[in-house]
Design a protein around this motif. Structure first.
Motif, short mmCIF file in Angstrom:
data_model
loop_
_atom_site.label_atom_id
_atom_site.label_comp_id
_atom_site.label_asym_id
_atom_site.label_seq_id
_atom_site.Cartn_x
_atom_site.Cartn_y
_atom_site.Cartn_z
N LEU A 83 0.88 -1.17 0.00
CA LEU A 83 0.00 0.00 0.00
C LEU A 83 0.91 1.22 0.00
O LEU A 83 1.69 1.41 0.93
N THR A 102 1.09 -5.24 2.88
CA THR A 102 -0.30 -5.68 3.00
C THR A 102 -0.37 -7.20 2.80
O THR A 102 0.64 -7.85 2.53
N SER A 106 -5.13 -6.79 -3.17
CA SER A 106 -6.02 -5.64 -2.99
C SER A 106 -6.48 -5.13 -4.34
O SER A 106 -5.67 -4.80 -5.20
N THR A 123 -8.77 -1.53 2.50
CA THR A 123 -8.50 -2.26 1.27
C THR A 123 -9.46 -3.42 1.15
O THR A 123 -9.90 -3.99 2.15
N THR A 132 -9.47 -5.12 4.89
CA THR A 132 -8.47 -4.86 5.91
C THR A 132 -8.33 -3.35 6.08
O THR A 132 -8.40 -2.60 5.11
N TYR A 134 -6.12 0.02 7.95
CA TYR A 134 -4.82 0.48 8.45
C TYR A 134 -4.96 1.92 8.92
O TYR A 134 -5.76 2.69 8.37
N PRO A 144 -2.14 -4.24 10.13
CA PRO A 144 -3.59 -4.12 10.00
C PRO A 144 -4.24 -3.80 11.34
O PRO A 144 -3.86 -4.36 12.38
N LYS A 147 -9.15 -7.00 10.29
CA LYS A 147 -9.34 -7.80 9.08
C LYS A 147 -10.61 -8.61 9.24
O LYS A 147 -10.78 -9.32 10.24
#
Length: 389
Positions: A83, A102, A106, A123, A132, A134, A144, A147
Motif C-alpha cells: 500500500l 499488506t 487488494s 483495502t 483490511t 490500516y 492491519p 481484518k
C-alpha cells in the motif's frame, strides 16, 4: 446531437493550461499524464512522468488532492502486497512518500474515519475474501487494524466467478458514518458502521442483489424522493437501483433493491462480457462494458443512463464508444466536460468530450498508449486512471 458550445464555454477555458491525470499499469509503473486541448474536441495526451513503488501489480488509485497525495493499491497474488502513498509536486509528478506491507490481492482502497475522514485506509482483497484497515500515516512497520473475512456454504449461480466471497470495493456513504462493500462472489453489499475515532468497523445487515448479479462498485445520489444507491453488477452486466435509508441515530444504513437494468441496452450480458465501473455526473450515470465490442473489434462501450431527479430511477439512453478494449476504469472530470477512459487490454487512456448540459458523450479528444499491451481476459495492461484535480 452533440454540441460543442457548452464545452467551448466551460470546458476549454478551465483546461486552457492543461490538465493532469494519474494512471497505473498492472506491470508496475504509475504515470503522470499531461492533457493539452487544442480546441473543444481535440488535444494531446502525453506521459509527463513515471515512477514505481506500488508493488508488483498496481490495481487501484485514490487521489487526495488536499494533501497532494495519491494512494496506490497492489493486487499482488504472491502472498503479500504493498500500500503506497505518493506525494505530487506542482506538475503532478509523483514521489514515493511511504509504503506499508499488506496481505496482497487488494483490488480497491479508500480513505475514511477520523475528524477529517482521512485518518484510516481500507483495502478490499478479492481472493482472500477479506477487507483490511490500516491507520495513517503509513510506514514499513504498519500493521492491519482490523481484518474481516467471509466464507460461503456453496458457490453462487456463476461458480466460475462466484466460487467464494469476492469483496471488490469499499467506500463511505454520504453521511460518512458507514462503509459500503460490494461483494461480487456472495451477491450482497456489505454495510458497516464506522467508529470515526478508532477506525473500527461493525457489521450491519447486508443488502441482497439478484442471484448472479455480482456487485462490484457503487455510487450514491440524492433525489427529491430520498437517497439512492446505484450498484454496478459485473457478473450480470447490469446496474441495480436501491432506496437508501437510515434507521435513526443508532441504526444502520439499509439498501432496498427497486430496479435493475442491463448495461447493454435491450439485451442481457453474455458470460464473456463483464461490466467494470460506473460513475455519476450531472444527473447521468455511466457504466463501462468489457468485451462487448459494440463498436468493432476491440472497441467496447460505455452505457449512458438518465437519472430521474424525482425518484432516482434509471432510463437507458445509448451506448457510446470507449475507444479501447476492456475499459476497466473511467472517470469524469470535475467540470463534467471530459471523460478519461482506461482500456485494460489495449493499455490506453482515451479522453472523450462530454456535454455537461445533455450528458452526451462526444468525440475522442486525445489518446495515449501505455505499453505493454494486455492479454485477452488477463490481469495485465492498464489498471487505473484518475483526474488529478
Amino acid at each position: 446531437m452533440w454540441t460543442t458550445g457548452f464545452v467551448l464555454a466551460s470546458g476549454l477555458a478551465s483546461h486552457a493550461l492543461g490538465a493532469k491525470l494519474i494512471a497505473s499499469h498492472f506491470s508496475g509503473p504509475v504515470y503522470t499524464l499531461d492533457l493539452t486541448l487544442t480546441n473543444a474536441t481535440s488535444g494531446t495526451l502525453k506521459v509527463a512522468g513515471q515512477t514505481s513503488g506500488c508493488g508488483r501489480i498496481p490495481a487501484w488509485l485514490t487521489v487526495d488532492k488536499a494533501s497532494n497525495s495519491v494512494y496506490c493499491f497492489d493486487e499482488s497474488w504472491y502472498g503479500s502486497g504493498v500500500l503506497a502513498q505518493f506525494s505530487a509536486d506542482a506538475d503532478a509528478k509523483l514521489t514515493l512518500k511511504s509504503s506499508a506491507p499488506t496481505l496482497g490481492n487488494s483490488v480497491y482502497g479508500s480513505l475514511y474515519g477520523g475528524s477529517d475522514d482521512k485518518s484510516f485506509v481500507i483495502t478490499a482483497e478479492y481472493s482472500p475474501s477479506t477487507i483490511t484497515t490500516y491507520k495513517l500515516p503509513l510506514s514499513a512497520s504498519s500493521k492491519p487494524l482490523q481484518k474481516l473475512e467471509w466464507t460461503m456454504a456453496k458457490p453462487g449461480p456463476r461458480p466460475d466467478r462466484q466460487d467464494k466471497p469476492h469483496p471488490h470495493s469499499a467506500f463511505m456513504d454520504p453521511s460518512k458514518k458507514f462503509m459500503v462493500v460490494p461483494d461480487l462472489g456472495a451477491d450482497v453489499t456489505r454495510i458497516f458502521k464506522i467508529n470515526k475515532a478508532s477506525g473500527e468497523l461493525t457489521p450491519c445487515p447486508v443488502a441482497a442483489s439478484h442471484p448472479g448479479d455480482g456487485p462490484r462498485h457503487g455510487e450514491f445520489v440524492e433525489t427529491a424522493a430520498g437517497l439512492r444507491y446505484y450498484s454496478l453488477n459485473e457478473v450480470a452486466s447490469s446496474v441495480g437501483v436501491y432506496n437508501a435509508t437510515y434507521a435513526g441515530d443508532g441504526g444502520c444504513l439499509a439498501l432496498d433493491l427497486t430496479q435493475t437494468l442491463s448495461t447493454l441496452g435491450d439485451r442481457a450480458g453474455k458470460t464473456t462480457e463483464k461490466a467494470a465501473e460506473l460513475r455519476v455526473a450531472g444527473g447521468y450515470l455511466y457504466a463501462s462494458n468489457r468485451n462487448d465490442q459494440t463498436f468493432g473489434k476491440e472497441q467496447d462501450s460505455l452505457a449512458v443512463f438518465k437519472i430521474d431527479g424525482a425518484d432516482g430511477k434509471l432510463a437507458f439512453q445509448e451506448l457510446t464508444n470507449s475507444h479501447g478494449y476492456y475499459p476497466r476504469p473511467f472517470e469524469v472530470n470535475k467540470a463534467g466536460t471530459l471523460v478519461a477512459i482506461g482500456g485494460q487490454t489495449t493499455a490506453n487512456v482515451a479522453i472523450v468530450a462530454r456535454d455537461a448540459a445533455t450528458g452526451k458523450l462526444g468525440p475522442l479528444v486525445a489518446n495515449v498508449n501505455l505499453p505493454p499491451r494486455g492479454t485477452y481476459g488477463g490481469e495485465d495492461g492498464l489498471s487505473a486512471v484518475v483526474w488529478y484535480e
